[in-house]
Design a protein around this motif. Structure first.
Motif, PDB file in Angstrom:
ATOM      1  N   SER A 251       0.832  -1.202   0.000  1.00  0.00           N
ATOM      2  CA  SER A 251       0.000   0.000   0.000  1.00  0.00           C
ATOM      3  C   SER A 251       0.867   1.253   0.000  1.00  0.00           C
ATOM      4  CB  SER A 251      -0.892   0.028   1.242  1.00  0.00           C
ATOM      5  OG  SER A 251      -1.778  -1.055   1.259  1.00  0.00           O
ATOM      6  N   LEU A 252       0.297   2.307  -0.540  1.00  0.00           N
ATOM      7  CA  LEU A 252       0.906   3.634  -0.489  1.00  0.00           C
ATOM      8  C   LEU A 252      -0.209   4.641  -0.347  1.00  0.00           C
ATOM      9  CD1 LEU A 252       3.685   3.836  -3.262  1.00  0.00           C
ATOM     10  CD2 LEU A 252       4.027   4.004  -0.793  1.00  0.00           C
ATOM     11  N   ARG A 253       0.128   5.773   0.246  1.00  0.00           N
ATOM     12  CA  ARG A 253      -0.830   6.868   0.347  1.00  0.00           C
ATOM     13  C   ARG A 253      -0.203   8.117  -0.272  1.00  0.00           C
ATOM     14  NH1 ARG A 253      -5.434   7.738   3.294  1.00  0.00           N
ATOM     15  NH2 ARG A 253      -5.988   9.914   3.745  1.00  0.00           N
ATOM     16  N   LEU A 254      -0.831   8.604  -1.313  1.00  0.00           N
ATOM     17  CA  LEU A 254      -0.375   9.823  -1.968  1.00  0.00           C
ATOM     18  C   LEU A 254      -1.126  11.019  -1.390  1.00  0.00           C
ATOM     19  CD1 LEU A 254      -0.258   8.712  -5.714  1.00  0.00           C
ATOM     20  CD2 LEU A 254       1.474   8.425  -3.936  1.00  0.00           C
ATOM     21  N   SER A 255      -0.438  12.131  -1.310  1.00  0.00           N
ATOM     22  CA  SER A 255      -1.063  13.368  -0.866  1.00  0.00           C
ATOM     23  C   SER A 255      -0.813  14.460  -1.892  1.00  0.00           C
ATOM     24  CB  SER A 255      -0.503  13.796   0.488  1.00  0.00           C
ATOM     25  OG  SER A 255      -0.852  12.880   1.490  1.00  0.00           O
ATOM     26  N   CYS A 256      -1.713  15.418  -1.921  1.00  0.00           N
ATOM     27  CA  CYS A 256      -1.564  16.559  -2.820  1.00  0.00           C
ATOM     28  C   CYS A 256      -1.990  17.798  -2.047  1.00  0.00           C
ATOM     29  CB  CYS A 256      -2.417  16.355  -4.062  1.00  0.00           C
ATOM     30  SG  CYS A 256      -2.337  17.713  -5.245  1.00  0.00           S
ATOM     31  N   ALA A 257      -1.060  18.684  -1.828  1.00  0.00           N
ATOM     32  CA  ALA A 257      -1.336  19.890  -1.061  1.00  0.00           C
ATOM     33  C   ALA A 257      -1.435  21.086  -1.992  1.00  0.00           C
ATOM     34  CB  ALA A 257      -0.223  20.118  -0.039  1.00  0.00           C
ATOM     35  N   ALA A 258      -2.459  21.882  -1.773  1.00  0.00           N
ATOM     36  CA  ALA A 258      -2.664  23.085  -2.577  1.00  0.00           C
ATOM     37  C   ALA A 258      -2.190  24.304  -1.802  1.00  0.00           C
ATOM     38  CB  ALA A 258      -4.132  23.236  -2.928  1.00  0.00           C
ATOM     39  N   SER A 259      -1.493  25.164  -2.475  1.00  0.00           N
ATOM     40  CA  SER A 259      -1.084  26.417  -1.857  1.00  0.00           C
ATOM     41  C   SER A 259      -1.633  27.568  -2.681  1.00  0.00           C
ATOM     42  CB  SER A 259       0.446  26.501  -1.785  1.00  0.00           C
ATOM     43  OG  SER A 259       1.005  26.420  -3.070  1.00  0.00           O
TER      44      SER A 259
END
Length: 126
Positions: free
Chosen positions: A16-24
């Motif tokens: 398993s992996l968990r991807l994140s995407c942060a908006a600035s």
């Protein structure tokens, strides 16, 4: 506005992996967010999408039942939980976002989203 994807890496098949995407610079609490991927030598593929006010989550056929998209309530971070990974999931994963609700028929088209991240590489070994 920038979208910063992270969380990619090397994992064994079945892992398993968990991807994140942060908006600035902007939030997408009332908009639409999505993940796409592109494997070497292949066309870009829709992975998952989520939009404000919609209880549904939308997934590509190849990841349905294994991946889950989510977004925090503030609308500035989205995630993609990837389980039961397979070697064919190997690709660069891109996050995308739009200020408003993308219509259902356009959710699977990356051109529907105004903002896109730079991508994070996921490699699944057999």
């Amino acid at each position: 506005v920038q979208l910063q994807a992270s969380g990619g890496g090397l994992v064994q098949s079945g892992g398993s992996l968990r991807l994140s995407c942060a908006a600035s610079g902007r939030t997408f609490s009332r908009g639409s967010v999505a993940w796409f991927r592109q494997a070497p030598g292949k066309e870009r593929e829709f992975v998952a999408a989520f939009r404000y006010g919609d209880t549904n989550r939308y997934y590509g056929d190849s990841v349905k039942g294994r991946f889950a998209i989510s977004r925090d309530s503030a609308g500035d971070t989205m995630s993609l939980q990837m389980n039961s990974l397979k070697p064919e999931d190997t690709a660069i994963y891109y996050c995308a976002a739009h200020d408003r609700r993308v219509i259902t028929s356009a959710l699977r088209n990356m051109a529907s989203y105004d903002y896109r991240g730079q991508g994070t590489l996921v490699t699944v070994s057999s």
